[in-house]
Design a protein around this motif. Structure first.
Motif, PDB file in Angstrom:
ATOM      1  N   GLN A  17       0.832  -1.200   0.000  1.00 19.47           N
ATOM      2  CA  GLN A  17       0.000   0.000   0.000  1.00 19.47           C
ATOM      3  C   GLN A  17       0.868   1.251   0.000  1.00 19.47           C
ATOM      4  O   GLN A  17       2.022   1.243   0.420  1.00 19.47           O
ATOM      5  N   GLU A  18       0.259   2.346  -0.432  1.00 23.73           N
ATOM      6  CA  GLU A  18       0.922   3.645  -0.408  1.00 23.73           C
ATOM      7  C   GLU A  18       0.611   4.353   0.906  1.00 23.73           C
ATOM      8  O   GLU A  18      -0.508   4.261   1.411  1.00 23.73           O
ATOM      9  N   VAL A  19       1.599   5.026   1.442  1.00 24.22           N
ATOM     10  CA  VAL A  19       1.361   5.843   2.626  1.00 24.22           C
ATOM     11  C   VAL A  19       1.933   7.235   2.397  1.00 24.22           C
ATOM     12  O   VAL A  19       2.914   7.406   1.677  1.00 24.22           O
ATOM     13  N   ILE A  20       1.297   8.201   3.017  1.00 20.99           N
ATOM     14  CA  ILE A  20       1.790   9.580   3.000  1.00 20.99           C
ATOM     15  C   ILE A  20       1.927  10.040   4.443  1.00 20.99           C
ATOM     16  O   ILE A  20       0.959  10.019   5.207  1.00 20.99           O
ATOM     17  N   LEU A  21       3.126  10.431   4.774  1.00 18.43           N
ATOM     18  CA  LEU A  21       3.394  10.955   6.107  1.00 18.43           C
ATOM     19  C   LEU A  21       3.496  12.474   5.999  1.00 18.43           C
ATOM     20  O   LEU A  21       4.154  12.993   5.095  1.00 18.43           O
ATOM     21  N   ARG A  22       2.859  13.141   6.933  1.00 19.23           N
ATOM     22  CA  ARG A  22       2.746  14.595   6.837  1.00 19.23           C
ATOM     23  C   ARG A  22       3.504  15.312   7.938  1.00 19.23           C
ATOM     24  O   ARG A  22       3.600  14.824   9.066  1.00 19.23           O
ATOM     25  N   CYS A  23       3.994  16.469   7.591  1.00 16.08           N
ATOM     26  CA  CYS A  23       4.799  17.274   8.508  1.00 16.08           C
ATOM     27  C   CYS A  23       4.482  18.740   8.267  1.00 16.08           C
ATOM     28  O   CYS A  23       4.301  19.157   7.114  1.00 16.08           O
ATOM     29  N   VAL A  24       4.419  19.486   9.345  1.00 11.07           N
ATOM     30  CA  VAL A  24       4.341  20.939   9.233  1.00 11.07           C
ATOM     31  C   VAL A  24       5.592  21.494   9.893  1.00 11.07           C
ATOM     32  O   VAL A  24       5.718  21.477  11.119  1.00 11.07           O
ATOM     33  N   PRO A  25       6.564  21.934   9.104  1.00 16.69           N
ATOM     34  CA  PRO A  25       7.803  22.486   9.672  1.00 16.69           C
ATOM     35  C   PRO A  25       7.548  23.824  10.363  1.00 16.69           C
ATOM     36  O   PRO A  25       6.462  24.398  10.264  1.00 16.69           O
ATOM     37  N   ILE A  26       8.551  24.311  11.049  1.00 15.02           N
ATOM     38  CA  ILE A  26       8.476  25.628  11.661  1.00 15.02           C
ATOM     39  C   ILE A  26       8.374  26.670  10.545  1.00 15.02           C
ATOM     40  O   ILE A  26       9.081  26.570   9.530  1.00 15.02           O
ATOM     41  N   SER A  27       7.526  27.657  10.733  1.00 10.10           N
ATOM     42  CA  SER A  27       7.068  28.479   9.616  1.00 10.10           C
ATOM     43  C   SER A  27       8.161  29.268   8.909  1.00 10.10           C
ATOM     44  O   SER A  27       8.084  29.473   7.703  1.00 10.10           O
ATOM     45  N   ASN A  28       9.182  29.724   9.584  1.00 11.61           N
ATOM     46  CA  ASN A  28      10.202  30.522   8.899  1.00 11.61           C
ATOM     47  C   ASN A  28      11.428  29.699   8.515  1.00 11.61           C
ATOM     48  O   ASN A  28      12.447  30.257   8.104  1.00 11.61           O
ATOM     49  N   HIS A  29      11.315  28.381   8.637  1.00 13.29           N
ATOM     50  CA  HIS A  29      12.430  27.522   8.245  1.00 13.29           C
ATOM     51  C   HIS A  29      12.389  27.261   6.741  1.00 13.29           C
ATOM     52  O   HIS A  29      11.309  27.219   6.124  1.00 13.29           O
ATOM     53  N   TYR A  31      14.734  24.807   5.223  1.00 20.82           N
ATOM     54  CA  TYR A  31      15.363  23.539   4.879  1.00 20.82           C
ATOM     55  C   TYR A  31      14.630  22.425   5.604  1.00 20.82           C
ATOM     56  O   TYR A  31      14.354  22.521   6.808  1.00 20.82           O
ATOM     57  N   PHE A  32      14.323  21.369   4.882  1.00 23.33           N
ATOM     58  CA  PHE A  32      13.472  20.316   5.421  1.00 23.33           C
ATOM     59  C   PHE A  32      14.113  18.952   5.189  1.00 23.33           C
ATOM     60  O   PHE A  32      14.786  18.739   4.181  1.00 23.33           O
ATOM     61  N   LEU A  46      17.326  10.299   5.249  1.00 23.96           N
ATOM     62  CA  LEU A  46      16.651   9.906   4.013  1.00 23.96           C
ATOM     63  C   LEU A  46      16.843  10.959   2.928  1.00 23.96           C
ATOM     64  O   LEU A  46      17.325  10.673   1.841  1.00 23.96           O
ATOM     65  N   VAL A  47      16.437  12.202   3.242  1.00 25.08           N
ATOM     66  CA  VAL A  47      16.390  13.207   2.184  1.00 25.08           C
ATOM     67  C   VAL A  47      16.391  14.611   2.796  1.00 25.08           C
ATOM     68  O   VAL A  47      15.916  14.812   3.905  1.00 25.08           O
ATOM     69  N   SER A  48      16.973  15.542   2.044  1.00 23.05           N
ATOM     70  CA  SER A  48      16.875  16.960   2.396  1.00 23.05           C
ATOM     71  C   SER A  48      16.233  17.704   1.236  1.00 23.05           C
ATOM     72  O   SER A  48      16.335  17.284   0.070  1.00 23.05           O
ATOM     73  N   PHE A  49      15.607  18.823   1.551  1.00 18.60           N
ATOM     74  CA  PHE A  49      14.739  19.501   0.573  1.00 18.60           C
ATOM     75  C   PHE A  49      14.841  20.987   0.791  1.00 18.60           C
ATOM     76  O   PHE A  49      14.727  21.470   1.915  1.00 18.60           O
ATOM     77  N   TYR A  50      15.110  21.697  -0.292  1.00 19.00           N
ATOM     78  CA  TYR A  50      15.225  23.152  -0.197  1.00 19.00           C
ATOM     79  C   TYR A  50      14.759  23.762  -1.498  1.00 19.00           C
ATOM     80  O   TYR A  50      15.050  23.228  -2.572  1.00 19.00           O
ATOM     81  N   ASN A  51      14.053  24.859  -1.420  1.00 19.06           N
ATOM     82  CA  ASN A  51      13.642  25.595  -2.611  1.00 19.06           C
ATOM     83  C   ASN A  51      12.866  24.690  -3.573  1.00 19.06           C
ATOM     84  O   ASN A  51      13.093  24.714  -4.784  1.00 19.06           O
ATOM     85  N   ASN A  52      12.002  23.872  -2.994  1.00 15.55           N
ATOM     86  CA  ASN A  52      11.111  22.992  -3.762  1.00 15.55           C
ATOM     87  C   ASN A  52      11.820  21.916  -4.560  1.00 15.55           C
ATOM     88  O   ASN A  52      11.285  21.423  -5.565  1.00 15.55           O
ATOM     89  N   GLU A  53      13.005  21.550  -4.126  1.00 17.93           N
ATOM     90  CA  GLU A  53      13.640  20.410  -4.765  1.00 17.93           C
ATOM     91  C   GLU A  53      14.526  19.655  -3.782  1.00 17.93           C
ATOM     92  O   GLU A  53      14.961  20.216  -2.773  1.00 17.93           O
ATOM     93  N   SER A  95      15.213  23.285   9.475  1.00 18.27           N
ATOM     94  CA  SER A  95      16.199  24.221  10.004  1.00 18.27           C
ATOM     95  C   SER A  95      16.084  25.538   9.264  1.00 18.27           C
ATOM     96  O   SER A  95      15.583  25.595   8.132  1.00 18.27           O
ATOM     97  N   TYR A  96      16.579  26.588   9.921  1.00 18.50           N
ATOM     98  CA  TYR A  96      16.448  27.920   9.345  1.00 18.50           C
ATOM     99  C   TYR A  96      17.479  28.155   8.252  1.00 18.50           C
ATOM    100  O   TYR A  96      17.184  28.673   7.193  1.00 18.50           O
ATOM    101  N   ARG A  97      18.705  27.755   8.548  1.00  9.25           N
ATOM    102  CA  ARG A  97      19.783  27.940   7.577  1.00  9.25           C
ATOM    103  C   ARG A  97      20.269  26.583   7.108  1.00  9.25           C
ATOM    104  O   ARG A  97      19.897  25.543   7.628  1.00  9.25           O
TER     105      ARG A  97
END
Lengths: 114, 113
Positions: A17-29, A31-32, A46-53, A95-97
């Motif tokens: 099955q497919e699963v989607i795990l959801r997260c709401v980061p801190i608003s002014n951060h 980097y995810f 696993l992965v880092s994400f910045y600027n929509n990629e 993270s912020y930076r």
């Protein structure tokens, strides 16, 4: 103090099955990140994400995994076809930076694949 | 791999004693961070020490960094029952576009009453 929130806290799914795990980061951060921790073991990147990629991913993050920031607040991890070995705690962090900046973690989603 | 490795894997001490945990890593780093994880919870950042720093304090925490030996230590003084947790060192290679922080396996600290 702002915090990272993750939902659900526990997800049980059947193999394949497919699963989607959801997260709401801190608003002014900006980097995810997603990490996972198999019970009692090390915390694995696993992965880092910045600027929509994706900016970095590990060998664990294969074609079955994907991440998305569908709007200005949510950051999701999708596993397309779950395997038994995907059972773990999945942690979102932000993270912020990009450097010299600590990660702020959510409390995780416990994924159980049966 | 720049992964940190903590030592010891587990540590039990009496309340009030000092607890020392060590971390070794393999490659050049931008900074090293220590995190705590209570059972079933997310990791909480404790302290960050930059590669050009040798020692840093925060309350009852003291962190040292020796880049020549690629090692760090975390000292918790006057331990309390609430310090019972797992402690992880994390190496930050996010300079030079290595955009990840890598965690070690952790030290499980148990404070005995």
């Amino acid at each position: 103090e702002p915090e990272v929130t993750q939902t659900p806290s526990h997800q049980v799914t059947q193999m394949g099955q497919e699963v989607i795990l959801r997260c709401v980061p801190i608003s002014n951060h900006l980097y995810f990140y997603w990490y996972r921790q198999i019970l009692g073991q090390k915390v694995e990147f696993l992965v880092s994400f910045y600027n929509n990629e994706i900016s970095e991913k590990s060998e664990i993050f294969d074609d079955q995994f994907s991440v998305e920031r569908p709007d200005g607040s949510n950051f999701t991890l999708k596993i397309r076809s779950t395997k038994l070995e995907d059972s773990a705690m999945y942690f979102c962090a932000s993270s912020y930076r990009s450097y010299n900046s600590p990660l702020h973690f959510g409390n995780g989603t416990r994924l159980t694949v049966t | 791999s720049q992964q940190g490795e903590e030592d010891p894997q587990a540590l039990s001490i009496q309340e009030g004693e000092n607890a020392t945990m060590n971390c070794s890593y393999k490659t050049s780093i931008n900074n090293l961070q220590w995190y705590r994880q209570n059972s079933g919870r997310g990791l909480v950042h404790l302290i960050l020490i930059r590669s050009n720093e040798r020692e840093k304090h925060s309350g009852r925490l003291r962190v040292t960094l020796d880049t020549s030996k690629k090692s760090s230590s975390l000292l918790i003084t006057a331990s309390r029952a609430a310090d019972t947790a797992s402690y992880f060192c994390a190496t930050d290679g996010r300079l030079n576009r290595d955009d990840k922080i890598i965690f070690g396996k952790g030290t499980r600290l148990h404070i005995l009453p």
